[in-house]
Scaffold this motif. Sequence first.
Motif, short mmCIF file in Angstrom:
data_model
loop_
_atom_site.label_atom_id
_atom_site.label_comp_id
_atom_site.label_asym_id
_atom_site.label_seq_id
_atom_site.Cartn_x
_atom_site.Cartn_y
_atom_site.Cartn_z
N GLU A 15 0.82 -1.20 0.00
CA GLU A 15 0.00 0.00 0.00
C GLU A 15 0.86 1.26 0.00
O GLU A 15 0.54 2.26 -0.66
N LEU A 16 1.96 1.21 0.74
CA LEU A 16 2.88 2.36 0.80
C LEU A 16 3.65 2.53 -0.51
O LEU A 16 4.29 3.55 -0.73
N GLY A 17 3.62 1.48 -1.34
CA GLY A 17 4.31 1.56 -2.63
C GLY A 17 5.82 1.54 -2.51
O GLY A 17 6.53 2.08 -3.37
N ILE A 18 6.33 0.91 -1.45
CA ILE A 18 7.79 0.91 -1.26
C ILE A 18 8.44 -0.37 -1.76
O ILE A 18 9.67 -0.47 -1.76
N VAL A 19 7.63 -1.37 -2.18
CA VAL A 19 8.17 -2.60 -2.77
C VAL A 19 7.35 -2.96 -4.01
O VAL A 19 6.20 -2.53 -4.16
N ASP A 20 7.98 -3.74 -4.90
CA ASP A 20 7.29 -4.16 -6.12
C ASP A 20 6.36 -5.34 -5.87
O ASP A 20 5.36 -5.51 -6.55
N ASP A 21 6.74 -6.17 -4.90
CA ASP A 21 5.94 -7.35 -4.62
C ASP A 21 6.17 -7.77 -3.17
O ASP A 21 7.20 -7.42 -2.58
N ALA A 22 5.20 -8.51 -2.62
CA ALA A 22 5.31 -8.96 -1.23
C ALA A 22 4.65 -10.33 -1.10
O ALA A 22 3.62 -10.47 -0.46
#
Lengths: 294, 294
Positions: A49-56
């Motif tokens: 949601e924070l947009g700090i990673v491409d995938d989780a």
Amino acid sequence: MGSPLFQRVCIAGIGLIGSSLARAIRARGLAGTVVTYDASPAVRAKALELGIVDDAPADVGQAVAGADLVMICTPVGAYAELAEAMAPHLAGGAIVSDVGSVKQAIIRDVSPHLPDGIHLVPGHPVAGTEHSGPEAGFAELFEGRWCILTPPPGTDAAAVDKVAALWRTIGSNTEVMDPQHHDQVLAITSHLPHLIAYTIVGTATDLEGSLKQEVIKFSAGGFRDFTRIAASDPVMWRDVFLNNKEAVLEMLQRFTEDLTALQRAIRWGEGEKLQDLFTRTREIRRGIIDARQA
Amino acid sequence: MGSPLFQRVCIAGIGLIGSSLARAIRARGLAGTVVTYDASPAVRAKALELGIVDDAPADVGQAVAGADLVMICTPVGAYAELAEAMAPHLAGGAIVSDVGSVKQAIIRDVSPHLPDGIHLVPGHPVAGTEHSGPEAGFAELFEGRWCILTPPPGTDAAAVDKVAALWRTIGSNTEVMDPQHHDQVLAITSHLPHLIAYTIVGTATDLEGSLKQEVIKFSAGGFRDFTRIAASDPVMWRDVFLNNKEAVLEMLQRFTEDLTALQRAIRWGEGEKLQDLFTRTREIRRGIIDARQA
């Protein structure tokens, strides 16, 4: 800017430090892809949601697959299990690093699980705040701070250089140190201060009702600095103390002896002893200001 | 703005707190004249050079003569002698107040010297920095902070109101408290934190050479917050401990018991005990943030 330093970075555990690292890596274009694995579904969702990673991905194997850098950012107590779970899925030649505050423990807990050809480069950025979780992180956290690397003897020099290059690019100074020595230095500069801060805030918490309210009200006299330190992540710090027991107990013993001597000086009204110590301690502060770590 | 609250204010001892007060009083037009007395010729010269007082006579009698407010801002250990020296020169009806961190001691040391008709209104602004001397002060130091007044029973209510009005005008909240209770509250919120900070910085100072240098280098892990507190004025703090012995020793005893319990938990690997405490201490921090004292 040329090609990124890493193709795919996996950040395992995305709290304050992991999320700051993700942000800093992206801000500097240091990785083609940044993914995270976190045991908590809520934290994974937050990171996305924070947009700090491409995938989780929810699966640790899927998260580390194809990563040329896996950065462990969980509490130290979770290392062994995590290393065991990720090991079969690590890409050949991958670097495994971490950000933990104790460094003998990672070598003890992680290296037995790593297949040949994986490079373990333990690291410790001496930076942080009292806040926790992925929303607490920020890209500038490591600027002007030290990152200590403690590669075991025989570690591939190129792997150490790559990890050092990462930390330097996001603003840190790097230093290579023996893991045991690291744990001793941090016992006095970080672990004991946290233990003491937790203790005194606990002592205040146990005070009789009215007194306790006044402790909050009149905290500006010195106490509030301790409460900031004592608001740090409980699980992370539990694991630090359990995993750096020997050095912490040694430094705590020295501290207790010194405190007992001061207690005696107060009881017997020995003003000179107090003033001598209080004057000496100012010099350390000046050293810290000169070293630009204030 | 109407006529000033005081005609002539004498600040006796013009270090961090005294000089901040002089600046704040002038900034708000609270006194017709602000003069200072300080035992140090260099400090008197500095105060004049900074332009924060109208006069700085070398003679205490000359300094307090005609003052309707004398504010004692010296270390607590200097109070008795100062009170004795100024007493014969005080104007009838003058208010004598102070800013010391212990409050039973001022009543013990100052009131016996004061002639009839002089109003003693002890006070304690819970504010400060780790810097000392007249050049370290600033007018905004007391904004949003508490000033605790501890008038002895029977003190003239109008005098207490005037001192409270002074503090409120320069931005503080005021609270009236029993002197003994004040000393107990401050023992835990201020005196013990300072004692502990001085101790741990002293413990670090005594470390072997190489380790000591690294303590400075890697202080960002928690230690540097203690060094800031432990850089506070040595004489002021010596006098605080010597003059609030009973309450400090009581709180120190509680702290030591709690620290010993934690030490045992670390030795025996009792992670739950550690985590429980570390979780509880976060609540106090939240209370301080809610009370806007963070």
